[in-house]
Scaffold this motif. Structure first.
Motif, PDB file in Angstrom:
ATOM      1  N   LYS A   1     105.771  47.152  70.142  1.00  0.00           N
ATOM      2  CA  LYS A   1     106.420  45.754  71.540  1.00  0.00           C
ATOM      3  C   LYS A   1     106.884  47.101  72.320  1.00  0.00           C
ATOM      4  CE  LYS A   1     107.898  41.807  70.064  1.00  0.00           C
ATOM      5  NZ  LYS A   1     108.992  40.814  69.775  1.00  0.00           N
ATOM      6  N   ASN A   2     108.557  47.221  71.846  1.00  0.00           N
ATOM      7  CA  ASN A   2     109.065  47.691  72.672  1.00  0.00           C
ATOM      8  C   ASN A   2     108.736  49.065  72.984  1.00  0.00           C
ATOM      9  OD1 ASN A   2     112.158  48.929  73.114  1.00  0.00           O
ATOM     10  ND2 ASN A   2     110.919  51.104  72.413  1.00  0.00           N
ATOM     11  N   GLU A   3     107.373  49.775  73.350  1.00  0.00           N
ATOM     12  CA  GLU A   3     106.955  50.313  74.358  1.00  0.00           C
ATOM     13  C   GLU A   3     105.945  49.851  75.265  1.00  0.00           C
ATOM     14  OE1 GLU A   3     106.832  54.313  74.189  1.00  0.00           O
ATOM     15  OE2 GLU A   3     108.304  54.200  72.816  1.00  0.00           O
TER      16      GLU A   3
ATOM     17  N   LYS B   1     115.694  46.518  64.825  1.00  0.00           N
ATOM     18  CA  LYS B   1     114.279  46.945  64.490  1.00  0.00           C
ATOM     19  C   LYS B   1     113.505  47.417  63.601  1.00  0.00           C
ATOM     20  CE  LYS B   1     113.088  42.874  67.178  1.00  0.00           C
ATOM     21  NZ  LYS B   1     112.009  41.425  66.457  1.00  0.00           N
ATOM     22  N   MET B   2     114.503  48.255  63.880  1.00  0.00           N
ATOM     23  CA  MET B   2     113.909  49.659  62.578  1.00  0.00           C
ATOM     24  C   MET B   2     114.835  49.411  61.668  1.00  0.00           C
ATOM     25  SD  MET B   2     111.257  51.864  64.227  1.00  0.00           S
ATOM     26  CE  MET B   2     111.070  50.895  64.497  1.00  0.00           C
TER      27      MET B   2
ATOM     28  N   LYS C   1     103.451  55.155  67.590  1.00  0.00           N
ATOM     29  CA  LYS C   1     103.416  55.831  69.229  1.00  0.00           C
ATOM     30  C   LYS C   1     101.803  55.850  69.660  1.00  0.00           C
ATOM     31  CE  LYS C   1     107.817  56.305  69.929  1.00  0.00           C
ATOM     32  NZ  LYS C   1     107.816  56.002  71.073  1.00  0.00           N
TER      33      LYS C   1
ATOM     34  N   SER D   1     106.142  45.553  60.191  1.00  0.00           N
ATOM     35  CA  SER D   1     107.110  44.804  60.897  1.00  0.00           C
ATOM     36  C   SER D   1     107.578  46.229  62.158  1.00  0.00           C
ATOM     37  CB  SER D   1     107.515  44.261  60.112  1.00  0.00           C
ATOM     38  OG  SER D   1     109.201  44.595  60.263  1.00  0.00           O
ATOM     39  N   LYS D   2     107.609  47.133  60.964  1.00  0.00           N
ATOM     40  CA  LYS D   2     108.396  48.532  62.359  1.00  0.00           C
ATOM     41  C   LYS D   2     107.126  48.607  62.764  1.00  0.00           C
ATOM     42  CE  LYS D   2     112.172  49.315  58.446  1.00  0.00           C
ATOM     43  NZ  LYS D   2     112.624  50.372  58.037  1.00  0.00           N
TER      44      LYS D   2
ATOM     45  N   ALA E   1     107.252  46.771  66.145  1.00  0.00           N
ATOM     46  CA  ALA E   1     108.772  46.402  66.421  1.00  0.00           C
ATOM     47  C   ALA E   1     108.112  47.706  67.494  1.00  0.00           C
ATOM     48  CB  ALA E   1     109.337  46.956  65.710  1.00  0.00           C
ATOM     49  N   ILE E   2     107.836  49.476  67.108  1.00  0.00           N
ATOM     50  CA  ILE E   2     107.679  50.260  67.680  1.00  0.00           C
ATOM     51  C   ILE E   2     106.803  50.393  68.547  1.00  0.00           C
ATOM     52  CG2 ILE E   2     106.610  52.663  68.037  1.00  0.00           C
ATOM     53  CD1 ILE E   2     108.442  53.615  65.602  1.00  0.00           C
TER      54      ILE E   2
ATOM     55  N   SER F   1     114.455  46.244  60.043  1.00  0.00           N
ATOM     56  CA  SER F   1     114.519  45.468  59.852  1.00  0.00           C
ATOM     57  C   SER F   1     114.813  43.944  59.944  1.00  0.00           C
ATOM     58  CB  SER F   1     113.399  45.290  58.200  1.00  0.00           C
ATOM     59  OG  SER F   1     112.946  46.186  57.880  1.00  0.00           O
TER      60      SER F   1
ATOM     61  N   TYR G   1     115.752  48.040  69.659  1.00  0.00           N
ATOM     62  CA  TYR G   1     115.218  48.696  69.080  1.00  0.00           C
ATOM     63  C   TYR G   1     115.111  49.379  67.855  1.00  0.00           C
ATOM     64  CZ  TYR G   1     111.904  53.168  69.179  1.00  0.00           C
ATOM     65  OH  TYR G   1     111.020  54.000  69.579  1.00  0.00           O
TER      66      TYR G   1
ATOM     67  N   TYR H   1     117.481  53.062  78.752  1.00  0.00           N
ATOM     68  CA  TYR H   1     117.595  51.974  78.376  1.00  0.00           C
ATOM     69  C   TYR H   1     119.106  51.297  77.869  1.00  0.00           C
ATOM     70  CZ  TYR H   1     114.117  52.765  74.745  1.00  0.00           C
ATOM     71  OH  TYR H   1     112.071  52.408  74.356  1.00  0.00           O
TER      72      TYR H   1
END
Lengths: 299, 753
Positions: B11-13, A97-98, B232, B4-5, B8-9, A100, A94, A86
């Protein structure tokens, strides 16, 4: 306020954390000191709710810690927690976002912090291109990204050069002044000594010492005398009534008084002797550790 | 907030994996492969066509009884030297797949409505120019016929302008609509496997990456384990679905290109394109829907399981290996489904039971649906079980996942760090060594059994393959005898070679010279045990045959071996050898000497049970399994008590020989009578001695000393059969692989018969 009550954790049959209790007030710094494998990280993990304690509980502002509070907590793990492939920005995104956060806020906060550390140029570099010290800085930035109330720093100074250590120290003190609760661990005593008011020494999962650093230093300092000079045996015998005498080389004596009000008495006894130095010793944390645990603290 | 978390994961992946350069490369490759693959025949035809036009000789056979066009065709090809035109009475016998590729078959007949009925038969690759020429001739002839026979009117003129209706027959593996579903099935099976592999691999990679980079430590402070796993697995499934959509797009592109070829098929004759009309039948759509639903759910479930396994890995190598278990499981299930589910046989209870189990249902339900063996009830039940198993698995794995993923140390370090005090004792260390030795023994046993099974199967295949050429060379023996000899050799080798492996690991025995007295004693003991065992075997046989009849899984062994097909003295002797003598020698050597000897150190009871289990396994037969297991235990006891190998060999010989003699001499009445009486007498004697021995034992037990002795002995055995320690023999999974292998092979063999 963070409150840890009777925390215990077993790994197999080994008790990694044994009945640990402490409190940290808002706007205070607690330094957790212990050798490698003493159980510091395990305690932190339990505070962070990654590990579940076998006994005891962790309260933050009177409530049991769970995932609903995780957005208020900043964490700098001991082991590098960055993903090599990354870029710094992606990593912040990342992890932000974790917590919030909104993308805009993440970006703004990230650049602010990068500017503070003077490493804006790294924003688009990949993690694997960074040096160990810079990685540590990025981790620190990530732990501050969401402006947490409680900051848990596991070995924040590892891999840093002295200049960066100073820098970190300044920022941590600044955060403290902002009213944040900070816990940090180290296996190096001097780092803990220079930064925090309260100290928790852990050995083999047990709390060896938990106190206010200044207070305990006062207490210890006022009890030890450092005297250099020729002292007659009879005088020494008289002094020995007030405390333990430890003879060092070159006519130097350390006197550990049982009661600090006896300093004057000792001083008076010495007026006939040929004294070159008489001082009340400023004790280091190491001496306190030595006194409490019986063996010297080794890194 | 939590959702939302997860988002987020995910989306990120997805972003991460799409931005990856390998994703682009893979997709380009897939596009090329799909387009070329689906249009392979078109391209081939294109190439072949050019080849053909320059080719050497062209033969045109004309079946033209009424002599309508033959002369014209000869005329038109007169100038082209490479073409030969021949007239034939009938071309039907040439109409096979082996038709020469330079040959054109032309059938012409008079027809009332169309004047001429014509049919051209060729191989797929033929130049269209010849066909065009022939068609020209036909058209011209038709014009001629029309103008000659009929008055030329407007309507007739229209008819003249119409082309002749040529029935074009192409001899190639064209795709029938009936076959579409089986092609869809095949295709979707490969696809499922591909998707699953991709998914598991991706999950394994991403989780071990996050573990190895330790970012998991940070992420788990923000999101709990369940949500982490869900996000995941979900993101990986989404990526794969995305990939799937891409592939569909490529498929469409390929079909479009292929249809472009078809539009120009005037130029490229013989190029066949995929007929996709069959895809949209109701059954196919149902099949695809069911497959898709089961695939999605099962992939998710397997992804969850995979995530736990990957959480345990501590380096890249392990991360790669972590998928092996699930991939193997899927392969086994795939094999089982192809064997168990077949349109020729009605579904057995076993397949119904397996089909409702999660993971297995993904393979069974669609396969059974296609051949019409699945009912709605079954589909719903399996779906419910599958859906229910997902949250259950998620709950079950949370704790092990967390423990594993936060543990960065390799296993060895953990032991040293964690339990220092226990580790310091010699006892503990010895126990650890014991465990390792045990698992090594299990590995060797499993390997030997696998080798045995494989050798037997491959040997059998080789013998059947080379049977014909060998029997042509050797004339002085009947084919059956040669077959039997070869099978005997295969049997002996397939057991002896694995035995050699076992022998290398046998503990060394202290050989001591036995005195005459001792020899005599042991001989008497052996004889006693042999005689006593005979009635016990009879009883076991009776119980088993009764049980098998009840359950209904009996497969007639005599039928399978084809015992009645052999005649002649030599064949009889060989048969006797194959069934009675060789197993008695080699199986006993392998089981009672090899396996039993290796496991003897783990206690006699354990050795008995496991050796009996392996004994049953190598029979590769469900109906024989129970019998072999029970007899195996009896033989184990005899081996333990006598300490010799020959008693069990004799017993084995007697048991097998009894069966063979019964079959071989079933029509010799007097012999059979004597034989039967002999067996009964032997049983009776054995029974009497057994009773006597038991009586003696009971009498012995009356005095306290011997009771004490017996108790001590039992205690000693109980210590020896320390189950938890002994079970380390099974730690390495080879033993189970051996059992599964033998079971699979058995089912295959059964199907083939």
């Amino acid at each position: 306020m963070l409150e840890v009550k009777n925390l215990s954790k077993y790994f197999g049959i080994k008790k990694a954390v044994d009945d640990v209790s402490f409190k940290v007030e808002d706007g205070h710094i607690l330094g957790v000191l212990g050798k490698n494998g003493a159980g510091k990280s395990t305690i932190f993990r339990m505070i962070l709710n990654i590990l579940e304690p076998d006994e005891g509980e962790v309260l933050y502002d009177g409530k049991k810690i769970d995932y609903s509070m995780s957005d208020k907590i900043g964490y700098l793990p001991e082991v590098g927690s960055l993903i090599d492939s990354y870029t710094v920005y992606e990593q912040c995104m990342y992890y932000g976002k974790m917590k919030s956060m909104k993308s805009e806020d993440i970006k703004n906060n990230m650049f602010e912090l990068l500017e503070q550390f003077g490493i804006v140029e790294y924003a688009n570099m990949k993690i694997k291109e960074l040096s160990k010290g810079n990685k540590q800085k990025i981790q620190f930035i990530i732990s501050l990204l969401h402006n947490p109330e409680l900051l848990i720093l596991d070995e924040p100074f590892s891999g840093l050069d002295p200049v960066s250590v100073e820098y970190f120290k300044r920022i941590i003190l600044e955060l403290k002044n902002q009213g944040k609760t900070i816990i940090f661990s180290s296996h190096i005593m001097s780092q803990v000594e220079m930064l925090c008011e309260e100290v928790l020494i852990i050995d083999n999962g047990k709390v060896v010492l938990n106190c206010n650093l200044e207070e305990i230093k006062q207490e210890y300092a006022s009890k030890t005398l450092d005297i250099t000079g020729k002292i007659a045996d009879s005088t020494l015998k008289q002094i020995a009534i007030f405390g333990k005498i430890e003879k060092k080389e070159n006519n130097r004596y350390l006197v550990n008084l049982a009661n600090k009000e006896r300093i004057g008495d000792v001083f008076r006894l010495l007026y006939t002797s040929d004294i070159t130095k008489f001082s009340v010793l400023n004790v280091s944390l190491n001496d306190i550790f030595l006194d409490k645990v019986g063996t010297a603290y080794e890194e | 907030m939590k959702n939302s978390k997860i988002g987020a994961i995910i989306k990120n992946e997805i972003e991460k994996s799409i931005k990856n350069k390998w994703f682009v490369i893979l997709n380009l490759l897939l596009l090329v492969v799909t387009v070329v693959g689906l249009n392979f025949n078109n391209f081939k035809a294109l190439l072949k066509q050019n080849e053909v036009s320059f080719s050497n000789q062209m033969l045109i056979y004309v079946e033209d009884i009424d002599n309508i066009v033959y002369d014209d065709i000869v005329e038109i090809f007169k100038d082209s030297e490479e073409v030969t035109v021949e007239k034939m009475e009938s071309v039907d016998e040439l109409k096979t797949q082996d038709l020469n590729k330079d040959t054109i078959l032309l059938e012409v007949e008079e027809s009332k409505s169309d004047y001429i009925d014509a049919s051209i038969t060729t191989q797929e690759t033929i130049s269209s120019s010849y066909i065009q020429k022939i068609e020209e001739v036909l058209n011209a002839k038709k014009d001629e016929l029309v103008t000659k026979d009929e008055e030329i009117s407007y309507g007739k003129l229209e008819k003249i302008k119409e082309d002749v209706n040529v029935n074009r027959v192409i001899l190639s593996d064209s795709i029938n609509t009936d076959e579409t579903i089986s092609i869809v099935q095949l295709f979707s099976n490969y696809l499922i496997f591909f998707i699953l592999l991709l998914c598991l691999n991706k999950i394994a990679n991403t989780i071990s990456q996050e573990k190895m980079s330790k970012s998991i430590e940070y992420i788990l402070t923000s999101i709990n384990t369940k949500e982490y796993i869900i996000s995941k697995v979900l993101s990986m499934c989404l990526i794969v679905i995305l990939q799937f959509v891409f592939m569909l797009a490529y498929l469409l592109i390929a079909i479009m290109i292929s249809s472009l070829f078809t539009l120009n098929s005037v130029n490229i004759d013989g190029a066949n394109s995929i007929d996709i009309s069959g895809v949209f039948s109701l059954k196919t759509i149902g099949y695809m829907t069911i497959t898709f639903v089961f695939m999605c759910l099962t992939t998710f479930l397997q992804g969850v399981i995979q995530s736990v396994m990957s959480a345990k890995t501590t380096n890249i190598q392990e991360a790669g290996n972590a998928t092996i278990f699930l991939v193997t499981l899927n392969l086994v299930l795939y094999t089982v489904v192809t064997v168990l589910v077949s349109p020729l046989k009605s579904a057995s209870v076993i397949s119904y039971i397996i089909s409702v189990l999660p993971i297995a249902s993904m393979y069974f339900i669609p396969a059974m649906f296609v051949i019409g063996q699945a009912n709605i009830f079954q589909i719903i039940i399996s779906l419910i079980i599958l859906v229910a198993s997902i949250p259950l698995t998620l709950i079950l794995i949370q704790k092990p996942f967390k423990n594993a993923i936060l543990d960065y140390s390799a296993k060895k370090d953990k032991k040293i760090e964690g339990i220092e005090k226990i580790i310091a004792t010699r006892e503990y260390q010895e126990r650890m060594i014991d465990r390792k030795e045990s698992s090594k023994k299990g590995l060797i046993l499993g390997f030997a059994v696998i080798l045995l099974i494989i050798l037997q199967v491959i040997g059998g295949l080789i013998v059947t393959t080379f049977m014909t050429p060998i029997s042509q060379k050797i004339t002085f023996m009947s084919q059956g005898s040669i077959y039997l000899i070869l099978m005997c050799v295969v049997f002996a080798l397939s057991i002896y070679l694995p035995y050699l492996i076992l022998r290398a690991y046998l503990p060394k025995e202290n050989k001591k010279e036995e005195t005459r007295e001792e020899k005599k004693k042991s001989l008497i003991k052996s004889i006693k045990y042999i005689i006593v065992s005979i009635p016990i075997i009879s009883v076991i046989q009776m119980i088993c045959s009764f049980a098998i009849d009840k359950i209904g899984i009996g497969a007639d062994v005599t039928d399978a071996l084809g015992l009645f097909n052999y005649s002649g003295k030599l064949a009889t002797i060989l048969l006797f050898m194959q069934i009675a003598i060789l197993p008695a020698i080699f199986e006993e050597l392998f089981i009672r000497k090899g396996v039993f000897g290796i496991l003897r150190g783990k206690g006699p009871i354990f050795a008995c049970i496991v050796s009996a289990l392996i004994f049953a396994t190598i029979h590769m037969n469900i109906s024989q399994f129970i019998f072999a297991f029970l007899v195996g235990i009896l033989f184990g006891i005899v081996r333990e008590k006598t300490g010799k190998l020959y008693p069990t060999m004799i017993l084995h010989f007697v048991n097998n020989g009894f069966a063979v003699i019964q079959i071989l001499f079933y029509d010799h009445m007097t012999f059979m009578q004597i034989f039967t009486y002999g067996i009964i007498a032997l049983n009776a004697i054995g029974f009497c001695i057994l009773i006597y021995m038991l009586y003696k034992k009971v009498m012995e037990l009356k005095d306290k000393e011997s009771i004490q002795k017996l108790k001590e002995e039992l205690d000693y055995r109980r210590i020896k059969i320390n189950i938890t320690e002994n079970l380390f023999v099974f730690k390495d999974y080879t033993f189970f692989v051996a059992v599964i292998l033998s079971a699979t092979i058995f089912t295959v063999v059964e199907k083939m018969l």
